[in-house]
Design an enzyme around this catalytic site. Structure first.
Site, PDB file in Angstrom:
ATOM      1  N   GLU A 245      81.774  52.733  -9.878  1.00 39.04           N
ATOM      2  CA  GLU A 245      80.449  53.260 -10.251  1.00 39.04           C
ATOM      3  C   GLU A 245      80.060  54.496  -9.442  1.00 39.04           C
ATOM      4  OE1 GLU A 245      77.542  50.050 -10.274  1.00 39.04           O
ATOM      5  OE2 GLU A 245      78.480  49.172 -12.053  1.00 39.04           O
TER       6      GLU A 245
ATOM      7  N   GLU B  77      83.135  45.348 -15.841  1.00 39.47           N
ATOM      8  CA  GLU B  77      81.966  44.567 -15.405  1.00 39.47           C
ATOM      9  C   GLU B  77      81.091  44.347 -16.628  1.00 39.47           C
ATOM     10  OE1 GLU B  77      79.665  45.554 -11.906  1.00 39.47           O
ATOM     11  OE2 GLU B  77      81.432  46.431 -10.936  1.00 39.47           O
TER      12      GLU B  77
HETATM   13  O1  AHR Z   1      78.574  42.945 -10.039  1.00 36.72           O
HETATM   14  C1  AHR Z   1      77.516  43.312  -9.215  1.00 36.72           C
HETATM   15  C2  AHR Z   1      77.436  44.809  -8.987  1.00 36.72           C
HETATM   16  O2  AHR Z   1      77.086  45.436 -10.186  1.00 36.72           O
HETATM   17  C3  AHR Z   1      78.706  45.500  -8.584  1.00 36.72           C
HETATM   18  O3  AHR Z   1      78.916  45.473  -7.221  1.00 36.72           O
HETATM   19  C4  AHR Z   1      78.478  46.908  -9.032  1.00 36.72           C
HETATM   20  O4  AHR Z   1      79.675  47.572  -9.344  1.00 36.72           O
HETATM   21  C5  AHR Z   1      77.531  46.777 -10.199  1.00 36.72           C
HETATM   22  O5  AHR Z   1      76.455  47.631 -10.099  1.00 36.72           O
END
Ligand code: AHR
Length: 506
Positions: free
Chosen positions: A176, A295
């Site tokens: 990210e 994610e």
């Molecule tokens: O999964 C929780 C968080 O969400 C992770 O660390 C990050 O990559 C995202 O913003």
């Protein structure tokens, strides 16, 4: 007599989207909250094995058949020194961890994680730190993990007790990096340059690896999809995937809109595919960059609690969302959305696996249990292997406060040639009424019904706890196969798996 709403579907074994890459059923373990400490690892726990891994958690993870687990972050990786987590445990430093403002003991690091991954029959998707670090730390970690021997870092791994290389195939180039919250946040040009140079060095060292370039942190990010276009313009020739991240929540308590959020996920995927292919065209390239949705989940229940936690403690209960029944329905819809893009979404990670926005919860020193979202994930992972089929769907639709033309029926179909089995995953988004599904199964004419599993509950807010499993699937779904068609009733607000096979004894 009330007539049910009706949906029609046509499926055929020749309408193929693509072979499903099993890595779409991946998950994620970050050094965050109780994911590692108290989650997968708790030396004093009654079920702990000789390395301190919780066997009760191992069993639940094995049940899910998770083929790949992303590690060690997440935001955590952007300020992580991987060297802190290898070598003798007593010499490992305690660090102030900046992403989540906790204390990281480094008791568990790369080698132990790889041992755990083996125990759960999984491989690793390893992320490198492109926040505070760069090319050097990334190539050293790769050499430590994948080079057989005869070099500084590979020999150090051997000295640490790991004779054989870990041979990690999949690597994320940071996490990210478009997010201002990220330690070492970058502009797209800064990231594009750094990711390109890191990718080059890593592939020089081990050309067999696959690399994931960071995409946007969500569809709402201000630079989306320009971030993808600019960064891929740099990295395209040297990476294999671009990442997508997305979390949803029902903050307005508007379930009709909430269940439609997978349409937004679908639009996200389509835009990223279009952006990848635009860069492909711009570069006159023959190579296709695929998608790693590494994610995805529901995340919002714990937001307020997290604000109240004290900083600088070890493994505090962060991001411990307690999922309800409607969350499980949306998770089911998100899974079907990805399967319907099986030609381009080759990897995906439910974020995360244990305790932190997770299907599995634990008590420190105590029980482990399945959250509501465990079930759609479990069934799709176990039975959703094979070829994703296009289905022609005609479903009644509804308008909600946020979305228009939302089909009540959300579905994906998987054909497993080897097992001679076809599996229909279907969600009825209708909050009030059952949906009658008529499915023309054409080329599956001689297939019989094996089971119709249903996840349903009258209360969209019902949850599971350590002591009560309120939301549990049952196999009493109403379905019958006759004259080349399948007739099913999908109860109101329900997730369904209808399994057909040549032999009904499977
Ligand atoms: O999964 C929780 C968080 O969400 C992770 O660390 C990050 O990559 C995202 O913003």
């Amino acid at each position: 007599m009330t007539t049910l709403q009706k949906a029609k579907m046509v499926i055929d074994k020749d309408y193929r989207i693509s072979e499903i890459d099993k890595r779409v059923y991946g998950s994620f373990v970050e050094h965050l909250g109780r994911a590692v400490y108290g989650g997968i690892y708790e030396p004093g726990h009654p079920t702990a094995d000789e390395q301190g891994f919780r066997k009760d958690v191992i069993e639940l993870v094995k049940e899910l058949q998770v083929p790949i687990v992303r590690y060690p972050g997440g935001n955590f990786v952007s300020a992580y020194n991987w060297e802190d987590g290898v070598g003798p445990k007593e010499e490992r430093p305690r660090r102030l961890e900046l992403a989540w403002r906790t204390v990281e003991t480094n008791e568990l690091g790369t080698n132990e994680f790889m041992d755990w991954a083996k125990k759960v029959n999984s491989e690793a998707m390893m992320a490198v730190n492109l926040g505070t670090r760069g090319i050097d730390a990334a190539r050293n970690l790769l050499e430590y993990c994948n080079h057989p021997s005869g070099s500084y870092w590979s020999d150090l791994r051997i000295k640490h007790g790991y004779e054989k290389p870990h041979n990690i195939k999949t690597w994320c180039l940071g996490n990210e990096m478009d997010g201002p919250w990220q330690v070492g946040h970058k502009t797209p040009v800064e990231y594009g340059r750094l990711a390109l140079e890191t990718a080059k060095a890593m592939k020089l060292l081990d050309p067999s690896i696959e690399l994931v370039s960071c995409g946007s942190s969500s569809i709402e990010m201000p630079l989306f999809p320009e971030w993808e276009a600019i960064t891929l313009d740099h990295t395209y020739d040297h990476v294999d995937y671009v990442s997508l991240h997305q979390y949803y929540g029902n903050r307005n308590n508007d379930t009709a809109s909430y269940l439609a959020k997978s349409l937004d996920m679908d639009a996200f995927i389509r835009t990223v595919i279009a952006t990848c292919d635009y860069i492909k065209a711009k570069k006159r390239s023959k190579k296709t960059v695929n998608l790693s949705f590494d994610e995805w989940n529901v995340w919002y229940h714990s937001n307020d609690q997290d604000q109240k936690l004290e900083p600088w403690t070890v493994a505090p209960p962060q991001l411990e969302d307690v999922y309800n029944f409607e969350d499980a329905l949306l998770v089911g819809c998100m899974l079907t959305t990805m399967l319907n893009h099986a030609d381009r979404v080759k990897m995906a990670c439910m974020a995360q696996l244990v305790n932190v926005i997770a299907p599995i919860m634990t008590e420190n020193g105590g029980r482990a249990w399945k959250q509501t979202i465990f079930y759609p994930y479990y069934y799709t992972s176990v039975y959703g292997r094979g070829i994703a089929l296009h289905s022609v769907i005609n479903s009644p639709k509804y308008d909600s406060k946020e979305y228009t033309d939302v089909p009540y029926l959300e579905s994906a179909v998987v054909y497993n040639e080897e097992k001679e089995e076809v599996v229909i995953f279907a969600v009825n988004r209708n909050l009030e009424e059952a949906l009658e599904l008529n499915c023309d199964i054409r080329s599956f004419e001689d297939f019989k019904l094996v089971e119709h599993v249903v996840l349903e509950h009258d209360d969209p807010k019902a949850i599971n706890t350590a002591s009560t499993e309120n939301v549990l699937p049952h196999a009493n779904g109403i379905s019958k196969v006759q004259d080349g068609s399948l007739e099913s009733v999908l109860p109101k607000m329900s997730w369904n798996m209808i399994r057909l096979a040549k032999s009904s004894l499977k």
